[in-house]
Design an enzyme around this catalytic site. Sequence first.
Site, PDB file in Angstrom:
ATOM      1  N   LEU A  76      14.321   1.357   3.802  1.00 34.84           N
ATOM      2  CA  LEU A  76      15.263   2.474   3.635  1.00 34.84           C
ATOM      3  C   LEU A  76      16.255   2.217   2.502  1.00 34.84           C
ATOM      4  O   LEU A  76      17.144   3.038   2.256  1.00 34.84           O
ATOM      5  CB  LEU A  76      15.974   2.808   4.950  1.00 34.84           C
ATOM      6  CG  LEU A  76      15.056   3.233   6.111  1.00 34.84           C
ATOM      7  CD1 LEU A  76      15.862   3.787   7.273  1.00 34.84           C
ATOM      8  CD2 LEU A  76      13.992   4.236   5.690  1.00 34.84           C
ATOM      9  N   HIS A 194       4.324 -11.189   5.072  1.00 36.20           N
ATOM     10  CA  HIS A 194       3.690 -10.481   3.953  1.00 36.20           C
ATOM     11  C   HIS A 194       2.719 -11.499   3.354  1.00 36.20           C
ATOM     12  O   HIS A 194       3.137 -12.420   2.660  1.00 36.20           O
ATOM     13  CB  HIS A 194       4.784 -10.067   2.965  1.00 36.20           C
ATOM     14  CG  HIS A 194       4.283  -9.547   1.654  1.00 36.20           C
ATOM     15  ND1 HIS A 194       4.549  -8.275   1.205  1.00 36.20           N
ATOM     16  CD2 HIS A 194       3.557 -10.135   0.673  1.00 36.20           C
ATOM     17  CE1 HIS A 194       3.993  -8.097   0.021  1.00 36.20           C
ATOM     18  NE2 HIS A 194       3.388  -9.215  -0.326  1.00 36.20           N
ATOM     19  N   ASP A 320       4.909   1.160   5.919  1.00 37.76           N
ATOM     20  CA  ASP A 320       5.408   0.492   4.705  1.00 37.76           C
ATOM     21  C   ASP A 320       6.019   1.532   3.759  1.00 37.76           C
ATOM     22  O   ASP A 320       5.849   1.454   2.536  1.00 37.76           O
ATOM     23  CB  ASP A 320       4.304  -0.320   4.011  1.00 37.76           C
ATOM     24  CG  ASP A 320       4.888  -1.318   3.011  1.00 37.76           C
ATOM     25  OD1 ASP A 320       6.125  -1.447   2.925  1.00 37.76           O
ATOM     26  OD2 ASP A 320       4.099  -1.969   2.297  1.00 37.76           O
TER      27      ASP A 320
END
Length: 447
Positions: A76, A194, A320
């Site tokens: 965000l 990740h 994502d």
Amino acid sequence: MVDSNTQYPETGALAPAPADSLLISNVLVYGEGEPTNVFVKDGVIAAIGGTHEADRTIDGNGGVLLPGFVDMHVHLREPGREDTETIATGSAAAAKGGFTAVFTMANTTPVMDQPVIAESVWFKGQNIGLCDVHPVGSITKGLEGKELTEFGMMARSEAKVRMFSDDGKCVDDPQVMRRALEYAKGMDVLIAQHAEDHRLTEGASAHEGENAARLGLRGWPRVAEESIVVRDAIMARDYGNRVHICHASTEGTVELLRWAKSQGIPITAEVTPHHLTLTDERLETYDAVNKVNPPLRESRDAEALKKALLDGTIDVVATDHAPHGSEDKCCEFENAKPGMLGLETSLSIIVDTFVATGLANWRFVARVMSERPAEITRLPGQGRPIAEGEPANLAIVDPGKTWTASGADFASKAENTPFEGQEFSAKVTHTVLRGKVTCADGVAQNA
Ligand code: DOR
Ligand code: ZN
């Protein structure tokens, strides 16, 4: 505005706005049985069926009622890049997409590596009131991959941080990853990786394969992801803590997850709507809207990912959601930033891919978009059954509503959707967060 001193029991979330009652009329619960009414009082499902006097009624119009969606992976951009997204615009996008909780990643500026930053994000989300915005803490200070952050302080803060990730970057150093898993174990917080061996992806901007070679783009090989997945699976086995794999993108990752789960290793994984449905054939135009990390791969990868989501090898769908401004997208492919919007198209893509094709039913959508993400993140009050006495976190889907995606119409500040101009056959019409309507007739609302 809600009272920021009041904690909503157990959830760690703040209390809903003063309790109105709400009648949701004419909905198919999980898409099953006959249309019915759902009566909500004090933020809780009070009755299913029957007629009730309520302060507000929303017409479900025969749509499908599902538990509100939980997205384990969004960006965000606040603090730091409020020009591309804010907690307010991202929350509105989430509400439009049927989400009642999202986890926003730590790669902000400054990095979310301290309780005070996590708390400010959490309280902003609560004050906006459109969606619970859970901050993800970074695993390492400044995302530098060296020194662990204070998981305990963040977990015990008002933000109750329950997931840690250096997403955008891999925790490369095996010793740092080992320590992170061991440290997380004591607090039962989730480590989300990740998976990318950065030595193998230096300068890469596309999937390593025929298309990248022909287009003159440096390739990001599958092994860069798979080698980290297998390493982390073995660490989870030997050091005994669970690990979550962000945005799985290859057929090999699916095989490794299947093996790891068969061994009883506590590993979970997510897949994005774009990796399920798009491939590197898209790169032909050099339009950077198709640039994402990990990159779009080949159809055999997408097929393997779909099968894995169907059989539970991959646990959840996560978007994502990665907003970027045009200055970072309307430029040379190699210089563009990776990332795609996801919150406002996710449900439609999952329905078109799995439900409209007959591959799965609405219970599957509830599982991969709400129940499993809430379980994996240990999030009370979300992903719960639609039943009396349960918190009213709900989404209504119109399964026959065709619409065309357009970045300009999104609540998101950014417009970088790879699905621009694509027609979908289902849409979220309403979202309810603890009894409060956060999206009505496809429009986010803060009333
Ligand atoms: O495509 C991506 N964008 N992948 C990531 O891992 C990070 C994200 C971002 O922050 O834009
Ligand atoms: Zn991400």
